[in-house]
Design an enzyme around this catalytic site. Structure first.
Site, PDB file in Angstrom:
ATOM      1  N   SER A 125     -93.516  14.982 -82.476  1.00  0.00           N
ATOM      2  CA  SER A 125     -92.912  16.065 -83.239  1.00  0.00           C
ATOM      3  C   SER A 125     -92.936  15.737 -84.724  1.00  0.00           C
ATOM      4  CB  SER A 125     -91.461  16.222 -82.777  1.00  0.00           C
ATOM      5  OG  SER A 125     -90.751  17.024 -83.668  1.00  0.00           O
ATOM      6  N   TYR A 153     -82.933  12.317 -80.875  1.00  0.00           N
ATOM      7  CA  TYR A 153     -84.113  12.956 -80.290  1.00  0.00           C
ATOM      8  C   TYR A 153     -85.373  12.506 -81.035  1.00  0.00           C
ATOM      9  CZ  TYR A 153     -87.734  16.506 -79.862  1.00  0.00           C
ATOM     10  OH  TYR A 153     -88.944  17.130 -79.721  1.00  0.00           O
ATOM     11  N   LYS A 157     -88.902  10.098 -79.991  1.00  0.00           N
ATOM     12  CA  LYS A 157     -90.321  10.414 -80.217  1.00  0.00           C
ATOM     13  C   LYS A 157     -90.985   9.272 -81.000  1.00  0.00           C
ATOM     14  CE  LYS A 157     -90.352  14.219 -78.103  1.00  0.00           C
ATOM     15  NZ  LYS A 157     -91.145  14.388 -76.920  1.00  0.00           N
TER      16      LYS A 157
END
Ligand code: NAD
Ligand code: UFG
Length: 688
Positions: A125, A153, A157
Site C-alpha cells: 500500500s 496496518y 505492510k
C-alpha cells in the site's frame, strides 16, 4: 494444469483480480476465511467468468489446511491479498493486525516454501510511504521514497515487504512483486461485484455511495484548509479493474524471468494523477445525477495533503497503465450501489452447503423467508426448487438429503429441464440440412434433454438480490449454465439463465436460453421448463386435489407418447373443477394457444392456466405461464423412496411436445445463432 492461488480472493480487490486472471487464461484457486467478505462474491465471479473457481474457506494461519490446498492443486504462484485493512481499527487492535497480517503471511510463506512455490505478488500500500510531503520533490511518490508507515496496518505492510526482501536475499530464486496500491475505487462494470464495507465505511467513495442510496445523511469532508486547488487533500484514485490488471502484468513479468532467476521489486500502482476530495465528490454527484449533501468537518487525524503515485516504473517495466478515469469508477460504483444497495447482504436470505462434502460450496441451498412464514429454497444443482412452505405446509416435493437428487429414481424433483424438455421422437431431428442424433434415454425417444440434461448440472451463481418496494419484499436469484455444442448431441453453444423471482406468496421462473453469437452452429433447438411436483394437501398424497384449467385441449399422442399433430379434448373436461386421483390421472400436454408461439414469449401475457385446491387445506395454487402449452402430470409414475405415486403433480410450462419434428410447430423451438429463447412461469400460493 497449474493454478494461481489467490488469498483473499473473495474480497474487494481479490475478486476483481480473479476475474482478470481467468480472462487472461489463468486457472485460479481461492483461499479466504470470509472474515471481511462473502462467498456470494465467489458465486458471482463464477457467474461472470462461467467457470468453476475452487474455493477454500481457510484461515491463512491454519498451515495444515493451507498445505492441503497446495497438495490438492498444482500451485504455480500466489497473489496474496488476505489481510485486515482498516487503518483506524488497526490502531485499536494492533495485536490482531500483526497476528492476522504478519502471522498469516508467515504461515503462507512457510507452506509455499514447503511446496517449492516461490512466486508471490503481494498487496502492499501507498501507506508504507507515510507522509511523503515530509520530503521535497517526493510528490508524485516514486518507489524509492523512504518508508515511514504511521499506523499498525501500514506497519504490517512494511514488515511483510521486509520479510519478502529477506527471503529473497537468503534464496535468490524467490520472485516477489510488491505492488503498492494507491486509492482503489469503483466496481466491476457488470454491477455484480464491488466493495461491501462492514459497518460505517471509512473511505471516501464507499461513504459517499451510502449517502447517495440513503443509508447515511451526509458526507463529512475532513478539512478544506489544505494546500490544494480547493483546500481538500489529494489522492491518486485508481479504478479497481485497472488495479486488478496490474496483478496480471506483475505475474506475467515474474513468469517471464529466466529460469532460476529471482526478483524482489516494488511497483506503485496508481494513475499518476491526483484528485481532490471535491473533485471526486463532483464526479460521483455527476454519476448519480444530483448534488449530494455534505458538510465540511475538521481534518481527520493522520491524513496528509498529497498521496499521488509516480507510476512510471510500472508503466515501463510491467507495461501496465491505468486506463479508466475517476468518472468511469464513479459510474461503475453507482451501478453496483443501486443494484446492490446493501452489498451482498440480504436480510431474509441465507444459504448452506448442499453437498455431502461440506467443503464443496458448488451446490448450495438458498433459502428466502418472509414475514408471513412463506419460505422458498433453491439449489444450484439443476437450478432446482427444493422446497416451498406456505402456512406451515410443504407444498413442493423435494429431498432433504442432497445425495437423493442424483439417484436414478428421482423423478426430476424441482429441476430445470433442458436443453429440450419433454420428448424428441426417435431421438433425432433435422435442422438446416443436418440430422442430429441424440441419446435415446426413453425407449427410442429422448426425454428431458437426454442422459445429461440440465437437471443434472450444477448451475453457477446464484446472483441473489433483494428489492424492497414499500412493505413488499422481492428476492431474485439468477443461475447460469453453459451448455456446449455437442452436449447430449445438441448443436450450438447455449447459455442458460434461470431467474427466480420470489415474493411472500409466489415463485416466478424466467427461462432464458441464449444461443451465443460465437456458437459453431447456425441454429439449435431449445425448450425449457421446471419439473416441480406440487402437493397442497398437507399429506403425502395429492389424491382429492381439485384442478381447473383454462383449456381442455391436449396434444393427441401415440403409443410412445409422441403427438400425432392433432388437438383433441382430454378424457375429463378440466375446464370444470376436476378431482385428480387414481381414477383421474393426467400426463398430457395441454394447449393454451393452438397457434403456438415465437421463441421468446417473455413479453407475452403471464396467463393463469391452472388452479388447484385441496379440501384439507386453505391453499390455492395458481400456475401461470407465457408459453403456448403446459404438461399436466399427476405423478402416477413417482417411484422413489419416501414418496409414493401421486405424491405431487406437475404443471410444466412448455412449447409443444416434439415441436422440432412437426413442421407447423418447429418455429417455437428453433433458436438461430445470436437469438434468445425465453419464457416465464409463475406459481402463486394464495389462501383459498
Ligand atoms: P478486503 O477486506 O475486501 O479483502 C481481503 C480478504 O482477505 C477478505 O476477503 C478477507 O476475508 C480475507 N482475509 C483476511 N484475513 C484472512 C486470513 N487470515 N485468512 C484468510 N483470508 C483472510 O480488502 P481489499 O480492499 O480487497 O484489500 C485487499 C488487499 O489490498 C489487502 O491486503 C489490503 O491491505 C490491500 N490494500 C487495500 C487498499 C484499499 O484501499 N482497499 C489499499 C491498499 C492496499
Ligand atoms: N475523506 C473525507 N470524508 C470521508 C472519508 C474520507 O473527506 O468520509 C477524505 C479523506 O480525508 C482523504 C480522502 O477522502 O483526504 C481519501 O480518504 P480515504 O479514507 O478514502 O483513503 P485514504 O487515502 O485515507 O487511505 C486509503 C486506504 C489506505 C491506503 C491508502 C493508500 O484506506 O488503506 O488509501 O493511499 F493505505
Amino acid at each position: 494444469m497449474s493454478y494461481i492461488l489467490v488469498t483473499g480472493g473473495a474480497g474487494y480487490i481479490g475478486s476483481h483480480t480473479v476475474i482478470e486472471l481467468v480472462n487472461h487464461g489463468y486457472k485460479v484457486v481461492i483461499v479466504d476465511n470470509l472474515c471481511n467478505s462473502s462467498y456470494d462474491a465467489v458465486a458471482r465471479i463464477e457467474y461472470i467468468v462461467k467457470q468453476h473457481v475452487p474455493f477454500f474457506n481457510v484461515d491463512l494461519r491454519d498451515s495444515d489446511a493451507l498445505d492441503k490446498v497446495f497438495k490438492q492443486y498444482d500451485i504455480q504462484g500466489v497473489i496474496h491479498f488476505a489481510a485486515l485493512k482498516a487503518v483506524g481499527e488497526s490502531t485499536k487492535i494492533p495485536l490482531q493486525y500483526y497476528d492476522n497480517n504478519i502471522g498469516g503471511t508467515i504461515s503462507l510463506l512457510n507452506v509455499m516454501k514447503a511446496n517449492s512455490v516461490k512466486t508471490v505478488v503481494f498487496s502492499s500500500s501507498a501507506t508504507v510511504y507515510g507522509d511523503a510531503t515530509r520530503f521535497e520533490n517526493m510528490i508524485p511518490i516514486p518507489e524509492h521514497c523512504p518508508n515511514d508507515p504511521t499506523n499498525p496496518y501500514g506497519k504490517t505492510k512494511y514488515m511483510i515487504e521486509q520479510i519478502l526482501k529477506d527471503i529473497h536475499t537468503a534464496d535468490n530464486q524467490w520472485r516477489s512483486a510488491i505492488l503498492r496500491y494507491f486509492n482503489p475505487i469503483g466496481a466491476h462494470p457488470s454491477g455484480l461485484l464491488g466493495e461491501d464495507p462492514l459497518g460505517i465505511p471509512n473511505n471516501l467513495l464507499p461513504y459517499l455511495a451510502q449517502v447517495a442510496i440513503g443509508r447515511r445523511d451526509k458526507l463529512s469532508i475532513f478539512g478544506n484548509d489544505y494546500d490544494s486547488h480547493d483546500g481538500t487533500p489529494i489522492r491518486d484514485y485508481i479504478h479497481v479493474v485497472d488495479l486488478a490488471k496490474g496483478h496480471i502484468s506483475a505475474l506475467n513479468y515474474l513468469n517471464k524471468l529466466e529460469t532460476g532467476e529471482g526478483l524482489f521489486r516494488e511497483w506503485n500502482l496508481g494513475t499518476g494523477k491526483g484528485s481532490t476530495v471535491f473533485d471526486v465528490y463532483h464526479a460521483f454527484c455527476k454519476a448519480v445525477g444530483r448534488e449530494l449533501p455534505y458538510e465540511v468537518a475538521g481534518r481527520r487525524g493522520g491524513d496528509v495533503l498529497n498521496l499521488t503515485a509516480n507510476a512510471t516504473r510500472a508503466n515501463t517495466e510491467l507495461k501496465w497503465e491505468a486506463t479508466l478515469s475517476v468518472e468511469d469508477a464513479c459510474k461503475d460504483l453507482w451501478k453496483w450501489t443501486t443494484e446492490n444497495p446493501f452489498g451482498f447482504n440480504i436480510d431474509n436470505y441465507k444459504w448452506q452447503v448442499f453437498n455431502d462434502d461440506k467443503s464443496d460450496y458448488s451446490n448450495r441451498l438458498h433459502t428466502v423467508s418472509f414475514a408471513n412464514g412463506f419460505k422458498v429454497s433453491l439449489a444450484n444443482r439443476g437450478a432446482l426448487l427444493q422446497s416451498v412452505v406456505k402456512n406451515g405446509t410443504s407444498v413442493v416435493c423435494g429431498f432433504q438429503d442432497p445425495s437423493r437428487y442424483i439417484e436414478k429414481s428421482n423423478p426430476f424433483f424441482g429441476t430445470t429441464v433442458g436443453r429440450v424438455a419433454n420428448r424428441i421422437g426417435g431421438a433425432k431431428f433435422e435442422l438446416n440440412g443436418n440430422t442430429y442424433q441424440l441419446a435415446a434415454n426413453e425407449g427410442a425417444n429422448t426425454l428431458h434433454g437426454g442422459f445429461h440434461g440440465y437437471d443434472k448440472q450444477t448451475f453457477f451463481g446464484p446472483v441473489a438480490k433483494q428489492e424492497k418496494n414499500g412493505d413488499k419484499v422481492v428476492n431474485t436469484f439468477l443461475f447460469k449454465y453453459e451448455d456446449k455444442d455437442g452436449n447430449n448431441g445438441f448443436p450450438g453453444d447455449v447459455e442458460c439463465v434461470i431467474k427466480y423471482t420470489v415474493d411472500d406468496e409466489s415463485v416466478g421462473i424466467e427461462f432464458i436460453g441464449s444461443h451465443l453469437e460465437t456458437s459453431p452452429a447456425e441454429a439449435t433447438v431449445i425448450n425449457l421448463t421446471n419439473h416441480s411436483y406440487f402437493n397442497i394437501s398437507g399429506t403425502d398424497s395429492t389424491d382429492g386435489t381439485v384442478v381447473k384449467a383454462i383449456t381442455n385441449t391436449q396434444l393427441e399422442v401415440d403409443d410412445s407418447l409422441l403427438p400425432t399433430g392433432k388437438f383433441v379434448p382430454t378424457h375429463t373436461d378440466i375446464t370444470k373443477p376436476t378431482k385428480i386421483g387414481p381414477d383421474c390421472a393426467f400426463d398430457y400436454c395441454f394447449v393454451v394457444n393452438e397457434a403456438g408461439s415465437g421463441i421468446d414469449t417473455r413479453s407475452d401475457e403471464l396467463k393463469p392456466v391452472l388452479e388447484a385446491t385441496h379440501p384439507n387445506t386453505n391453499i390455492k395454487l395458481v400456475a401461470a405461464t407465457t408459453d403456448p402449452a403446459f404438461q399436466l402430470y399427476t405423478g402416477t409414475g413417482i417411484d422413489t423412496p419416501g414418496f409414493k405415486p401421486r405424491s405431487g403433480f406437475c404443471v410444466e410450462n412448455s412449447r409443444f411436445v416434439n415441436a422440432i419434428n412437426v413442421p407447423e410447430w418447429r418455429k417455437q423451438v428453433i433458436v438461430k445463432r445470436g437469438e434468445t429463447y425465453g419464457s416465464k412461469a409463475k406459481y402463486t400460493f394464495v389462501d383459498a
